[in-house]
Scaffold this active site. Structure first.
Site, PDB file in Angstrom:
ATOM      1  N   GLU A 114     131.870  44.115  57.790  1.00  0.00           N
ATOM      2  CA  GLU A 114     132.861  44.470  57.117  1.00  0.00           C
ATOM      3  C   GLU A 114     134.172  44.200  58.100  1.00  0.00           C
ATOM      4  O   GLU A 114     134.025  44.420  59.275  1.00  0.00           O
ATOM      5  CB  GLU A 114     133.225  45.639  56.416  1.00  0.00           C
ATOM      6  CG  GLU A 114     131.960  45.919  55.416  1.00  0.00           C
ATOM      7  CD  GLU A 114     131.823  47.256  54.989  1.00  0.00           C
ATOM      8  OE1 GLU A 114     132.903  47.995  55.476  1.00  0.00           O
ATOM      9  OE2 GLU A 114     130.892  47.609  54.341  1.00  0.00           O
ATOM     10  N   LYS A 116     137.362  45.338  59.882  1.00  0.00           N
ATOM     11  CA  LYS A 116     137.997  46.712  60.160  1.00  0.00           C
ATOM     12  C   LYS A 116     139.434  46.804  60.114  1.00  0.00           C
ATOM     13  O   LYS A 116     140.145  46.071  60.895  1.00  0.00           O
ATOM     14  CB  LYS A 116     137.498  47.065  61.822  1.00  0.00           C
ATOM     15  CG  LYS A 116     138.039  48.367  62.241  1.00  0.00           C
ATOM     16  CD  LYS A 116     137.437  48.993  63.372  1.00  0.00           C
ATOM     17  CE  LYS A 116     137.690  50.181  63.792  1.00  0.00           C
ATOM     18  NZ  LYS A 116     138.883  50.780  63.401  1.00  0.00           N
ATOM     19  N   ASP A 118     143.159  48.174  59.869  1.00  0.00           N
ATOM     20  CA  ASP A 118     143.881  48.990  60.854  1.00  0.00           C
ATOM     21  C   ASP A 118     144.739  49.646  59.860  1.00  0.00           C
ATOM     22  O   ASP A 118     146.004  49.288  59.900  1.00  0.00           O
ATOM     23  CB  ASP A 118     144.571  48.045  61.927  1.00  0.00           C
ATOM     24  CG  ASP A 118     144.760  48.929  63.014  1.00  0.00           C
ATOM     25  OD1 ASP A 118     145.659  48.324  64.237  1.00  0.00           O
ATOM     26  OD2 ASP A 118     144.447  50.001  63.123  1.00  0.00           O
ATOM     27  N   TYR A 226     135.668  51.242  51.190  1.00  0.00           N
ATOM     28  CA  TYR A 226     134.230  50.893  51.856  1.00  0.00           C
ATOM     29  C   TYR A 226     133.242  51.673  51.694  1.00  0.00           C
ATOM     30  O   TYR A 226     132.242  51.659  52.530  1.00  0.00           O
ATOM     31  CB  TYR A 226     134.747  50.195  53.214  1.00  0.00           C
ATOM     32  CG  TYR A 226     135.710  51.280  54.064  1.00  0.00           C
ATOM     33  CD1 TYR A 226     136.917  50.883  54.716  1.00  0.00           C
ATOM     34  CD2 TYR A 226     135.055  52.579  54.452  1.00  0.00           C
ATOM     35  CE1 TYR A 226     137.536  51.682  55.280  1.00  0.00           C
ATOM     36  CE2 TYR A 226     135.959  53.190  54.861  1.00  0.00           C
ATOM     37  CZ  TYR A 226     137.364  52.860  55.515  1.00  0.00           C
ATOM     38  OH  TYR A 226     138.111  53.772  56.178  1.00  0.00           O
ATOM     39  N   LYS A 312     135.340  45.677  68.417  1.00  0.00           N
ATOM     40  CA  LYS A 312     136.687  45.354  68.570  1.00  0.00           C
ATOM     41  C   LYS A 312     137.180  44.124  68.959  1.00  0.00           C
ATOM     42  O   LYS A 312     136.463  43.716  70.101  1.00  0.00           O
ATOM     43  CB  LYS A 312     137.441  46.563  69.559  1.00  0.00           C
ATOM     44  CG  LYS A 312     137.195  47.932  68.773  1.00  0.00           C
ATOM     45  CD  LYS A 312     138.643  47.993  67.934  1.00  0.00           C
ATOM     46  CE  LYS A 312     138.997  49.562  67.599  1.00  0.00           C
ATOM     47  NZ  LYS A 312     139.447  50.291  68.419  1.00  0.00           N
ATOM     48  N   CYS A 406     178.212  53.198  78.615  1.00  0.00           N
ATOM     49  CA  CYS A 406     178.115  52.290  77.766  1.00  0.00           C
ATOM     50  C   CYS A 406     178.292  50.746  78.060  1.00  0.00           C
ATOM     51  O   CYS A 406     179.617  50.418  78.315  1.00  0.00           O
ATOM     52  CB  CYS A 406     178.656  52.569  76.533  1.00  0.00           C
ATOM     53  SG  CYS A 406     178.511  51.581  75.153  1.00  0.00           S
ATOM     54  N   CYS A 409     181.400  49.884  75.420  1.00  0.00           N
ATOM     55  CA  CYS A 409     182.718  50.316  75.372  1.00  0.00           C
ATOM     56  C   CYS A 409     183.092  50.819  76.675  1.00  0.00           C
ATOM     57  O   CYS A 409     184.117  51.289  77.032  1.00  0.00           O
ATOM     58  CB  CYS A 409     182.742  51.433  74.324  1.00  0.00           C
ATOM     59  SG  CYS A 409     181.906  52.834  74.449  1.00  0.00           S
ATOM     60  N   CYS A 433     175.203  56.231  74.063  1.00  0.00           N
ATOM     61  CA  CYS A 433     176.865  56.295  74.095  1.00  0.00           C
ATOM     62  C   CYS A 433     177.095  57.329  72.975  1.00  0.00           C
ATOM     63  O   CYS A 433     177.060  56.932  71.806  1.00  0.00           O
ATOM     64  CB  CYS A 433     177.388  54.890  73.870  1.00  0.00           C
ATOM     65  SG  CYS A 433     178.906  54.845  73.357  1.00  0.00           S
ATOM     66  N   CYS A 438     182.959  53.726  69.593  1.00  0.00           N
ATOM     67  CA  CYS A 438     182.491  52.380  70.526  1.00  0.00           C
ATOM     68  C   CYS A 438     182.372  51.125  69.467  1.00  0.00           C
ATOM     69  O   CYS A 438     181.641  51.589  68.196  1.00  0.00           O
ATOM     70  CB  CYS A 438     180.916  52.816  70.852  1.00  0.00           C
ATOM     71  SG  CYS A 438     180.138  51.428  71.631  1.00  0.00           S
TER      72      CYS A 438
HETATM   73  S1  IVH Z   1     133.398  52.939  57.622  1.00  0.00           S
HETATM   74  C1  IVH Z   1     130.751  56.022  58.455  1.00  0.00           C
HETATM   75  N1  IVH Z   1     134.419  50.696  57.306  1.00  0.00           N
HETATM   76  O1  IVH Z   1     137.791  52.727  61.236  1.00  0.00           O
HETATM   77  C2  IVH Z   1     131.663  55.093  58.609  1.00  0.00           C
HETATM   78  N2  IVH Z   1     135.634  52.256  58.597  1.00  0.00           N
HETATM   79  O2  IVH Z   1     136.917  53.960  63.872  1.00  0.00           O
HETATM   80  C3  IVH Z   1     133.141  55.463  58.708  1.00  0.00           C
HETATM   81  N3  IVH Z   1     137.961  51.489  59.219  1.00  0.00           N
HETATM   82  O3  IVH Z   1     137.783  56.243  60.346  1.00  0.00           O
HETATM   83  C4  IVH Z   1     133.926  54.400  58.319  1.00  0.00           C
HETATM   84  N4  IVH Z   1     137.739  49.467  58.383  1.00  0.00           N
HETATM   85  O4  IVH Z   1     139.412  54.169  59.112  1.00  0.00           O
HETATM   86  C5  IVH Z   1     134.617  51.739  57.919  1.00  0.00           C
HETATM   87  N5  IVH Z   1     135.265  48.623  56.708  1.00  0.00           N
HETATM   88  C6  IVH Z   1     135.404  49.845  57.396  1.00  0.00           C
HETATM   89  C7  IVH Z   1     136.478  50.186  58.191  1.00  0.00           C
HETATM   90  C8  IVH Z   1     136.589  51.391  58.612  1.00  0.00           C
HETATM   91  C9  IVH Z   1     138.453  50.502  59.127  1.00  0.00           C
HETATM   92  C10 IVH Z   1     138.255  52.724  59.956  1.00  0.00           C
HETATM   93  C11 IVH Z   1     138.067  54.134  59.509  1.00  0.00           C
HETATM   94  C12 IVH Z   1     137.341  54.679  60.289  1.00  0.00           C
HETATM   95  C13 IVH Z   1     137.865  54.148  61.599  1.00  0.00           C
HETATM   96  C14 IVH Z   1     136.541  54.364  62.578  1.00  0.00           C
END
Ligand code: IVH
Length: 680
Positions: A114, A116, A118, A226, A312, A406, A409, A433, A438
């Site tokens: 899946e 990840k 942010d 998720y 990552k 500054c 000014c 400042c 200014c």
């Molecule tokens: S599963 C048991 N799925 O990443 C698994 N987490 O570093 C728990 N996150 O706290 C999370 N995308 O905030 C899962 N597709 C995804 C995710 C995801 C982002 C975040 C989530 C978690 C953090 C862990």
């Protein structure tokens, strides 16, 4: 045939929910924003005329809750976990090998990959098909109650009536913001002089952790679901996601079930390419064992599942040189050093400037003019200098020092006072400042002064202010009150009628609620909410001006930095004179009708311990806050009173040892009902 009001309300709701789904889940809106707004207005009007038609899950009920003074807590049904990280394909192969060892099997494991996301992890509880509450992850076991805010997120259903929807389930996912929405929010904040968010994640978190749900509602947050806490257990993660989608939850389509390690490796490559075109931040891929039975067999370590990991992606970085360091002066006078870089492409955008924040950041990273540096786009948006490539430093590299005046000014530049320790000011890193005259700050300060949330002078917008400054008709906000209709008429594009209207609006603004006046002054760290708190607490401008640092820190919700900034403001000669000129021009800040009752607990810290019989702990703490006090969980010599119920332990002992006043729950109730001496 005419629809009955009930029928019309039902069809409006269906149309609106369909539009929500098209917009948020399918990314294929068929209605324009104004068409959508029209439907919402019609439904709201209908519900106003027929209140009996309102249901808790009507789309009009997404924003209904009033602003709060703090967050309660929610306890998660099962803990919210975190993930281990890996950074290379080799590490993934080792991860897979480790799992097969645990399972004592050589056959390939089926994974689900899946995105990840942010953003901010949240958990939303549904009971009997209705959204009951929502919380942040917090410490995994308990998080902050953000129910009212989650209700405003339109990709989260308020209700699910699917036949197989469980009676109790926590739906978990990530709340994020798109890049375009992030840019829109920041542009607006820049306009109003508020600090911009550093990246999408901060903006999403900031938007969700708002005390006023209306603010959250104004930001288009998205939740990707998720996982679940509690509720039914499906045979696999892919089945869970399919059920979520069928129930109307927002499941990101970029997931893939991979039947071999090679498929996972290929999918990593695919997502690394794909993420460049995604409209939101994705900082990696989450790889999970798909089968629930296998997950259970593999188990957990500390707070993370062993059956999942986050792959990552490397941050987006590039090398360039610092050609110069320039200074920028903002509305609040903050003088920020900015690196002028040799233009460099970074993920498709040419970067030529990067903020260096302040002198201590420059010192910490030892950044000099002429240096070769690595830059990155934090949160993939704002460029920042990560580090200097010291091996490439030439003889001509020049250290940089912030000036003590500054650059615009020539006024004195001073560091912010963050707080007071033992009566001595503690300075922060930001250089400022403090000359209200200014030119760099002048225009923005006047724009802020006249803006809607402040003096609300209709017609006195940025372009009129710009023209008035150019003609030297105004220099600071108080000059607005000396303008005449004939002066205004002399401005470009300003007719007789508009000039008259503007003069009337200026005149009308003189009678102003105290909180708006405080906000209009543009005191640093003092937004509309803080201004309202101050107005409520002090009741008059004179009382606020006279308040010392200690009194200010005692105001609920006012921290040390804010207190120091307010205190400093009313002791800065230029600011004092400006305030006086405004009052002399006839501006009358009106105090609140009824002053907050300053009871026994006002400005005091109260600690609860042991069992309470009349309230929950949260209710009791809310009572203290509504009486102008603070609730704390630990006893110190600054504690005013400890309310002890049966079973009280170490806190009670500590209170006794420190000689802190101890009362029973009944005594506390009697005290809190009694107005204190200062309100009489
Ligand atoms: S599963 C048991 N799925 O990443 C698994 N987490 O570093 C728990 N996150 O706290 C999370 N995308 O905030 C899962 N597709 C995804 C995710 C995801 C982002 C975040 C989530 C978690 C953090 C862990």
């Amino acid at each position: 045939m005419e629809q009955t009001p009930a029928e019309r309300a039902r069809s409006l709701r269906t149309l609106i929910e369909k539009a929500n789904k098209e917009y948020y889940l399918d990314d294929a809106p068929s209605l324009s924003d104004s068409e959508y707004d029209k439907l919402m207005r019609e439904l709201a009007d209908l519900e106003k005329s027929y209140p009996e038609l309102i249901t808790p899950s009507s789309p009009t009920q997404r924003v209904g809750a009033a602003p709060r003074t703090g967050f309660g807590q929610v306890t998660h049904l099962t803990p919210m976990l975190s993930l281990s990280n890996i950074f290379s394909k080799e590490e993934f192969l080792a991860f897979d090998k480790g799992l097969r060892k645990i399972l004592a099997s050589d056959s390939p494991i089926e994974y689900i990959c899946e995105l990840k996301f942010d953003g901010l992890a949240v958990s939303v509880t549904f009971r009997d098909g209705l959204l009951e509450k929502a919380g942040t992850r917090g410490d995994g076991a308990t998080g902050e109650d953000i129910t009212a805010n989650i209700r405003t997120v339109r990709s989260v259903p308020l209700e699910c009536r699917a036949e197989d929807f469980p009676p109790l389930i926590e739906i978990r996912g990530e709340v994020i913001l798109t890049h375009s929405e992030f840019a829109r929010i920041n542009a607006k904040r820049e306009e109003t002089g508020e600090q911009t968010f550093a990246n999408c994640r901060n903006a999403a978190a900031g938007s969700l952790r708002q005390l006023d749900p209306k603010v959250t509602a104004g930001r288009r947050l998205i939740m990707f679901c998720y996982g679940a806490g509690g509720g039914p257990v499906f045979a696999s993660q892919s089945e869970t996601l399919e059920r979520f989608a069928a129930w109307g939850f927002n499941v990101n389509p970029d997931y893939k079930v991979c039947r071999s390690v090679d498929e996972v490796l290929d999918y990593i490559d695919y997502i690394e390419e794909r993420k460049k075109t995604l409209p939101y931040d994705c900082d990696g891929m989450v790889i999970k064992v798909n089968s629930t039975a296998l997950q259970n067999e593999i188990g957990f370590v500390a707070r993370s599942p062993k059956w999942a990991t986050a792959y990552k992606f490397p941050g987006l970085q590039a090398e360039t040189t610092v050609e110069d360091i320039e200074l920028q002066v903002g509305r609040t006078g903050a003088i920020t050093p900015v690196a002028v870089l040799s233009p460099t492409a970074l993920s498709g955008v040419v970067i030529s400037r990067a903020t260096l924040h302040n002198q201590s950041e420059i010192d910490r990273k030892d950044i000099r003019i002429g240096d070769t540096v690595i830059i990155q786009r934090a949160g993939e948006v704002i460029p920042e200098v990560v580090q200097v490539v010291k091996s490439k430093r030439g003889l001509l590299s020049t250290p940089f020092r912030m000036p003590d005046v500054c650059p615009v000014c020539g006024g004195k530049a001073e560091r912010d006072v963050l707080c007071f320790k033992d009566g001595e000011p503690v300075e922060g890193a930001v250089l400022r400042c403090n000359n209200a005259l200014c030119p760099a700050q002048q225009k923005e300060a006047i724009v802020h002064f006249a803006s809607k949330g402040a003096m609300d002078i209709d017609g006195m917008g940025p372009s009129v202010i710009e023209r008035l400054l150019q003609k030297d008709l105004i220099r600071d906000p108080s000059d607005i009150y000396r303008l005449t209709a004939s002066q205004l008429e002399g401005l470009d594009k300003m007719g007789k009628k508009s000039a008259e209207n503007l003069i009337n609006a200026i005149e009308a603004s003189k009678d102003i609620p105290l909180e708006k006046f405080i906000y209009a002054l543009g005191i640093r760290h003092t937004g509309e909410k803080t201004a309202a708190v101050l107005a409520g607490y002090f009741g008059s401008l004179d009382a606020l001006r006279a308040a010392g640092p200690e009194e200010l820190v005692n105001v609920p919700d006012i921290g040390e930095a804010v207190a120091a900034s307010i205190y400093g403001f009313f002791r800065n000669q230029t600011r004092v004179e400006l305030t006086e000129r405004l009052l002399a021009a006839g501006v009358v800040p009106r105090g609140p009708e009824k002053q907050q009752t300053a009871g026994e607990c006002a400005g005091k810290t109260v600690v609860f311990t042991g069992t309470l019989s009349r309230f929950t702990r949260q209710e009791a703490e809310a009572l203290v806050r509504s009486a102008g006090g603070k609730a704390s969980s630990s006893v110190s010599k600054n504690t005013y009173m400890v309310v002890a119920g049966p079973g009280a332990g170490s806190k009670l002992e500590k209170a006794e040892a420190l000689g802190v006043r101890i009362v029973s729950e009944d005594e506390f109730v009697a005290l809190i009902r009694q107005p204190g001496p200062s309100s009489q």
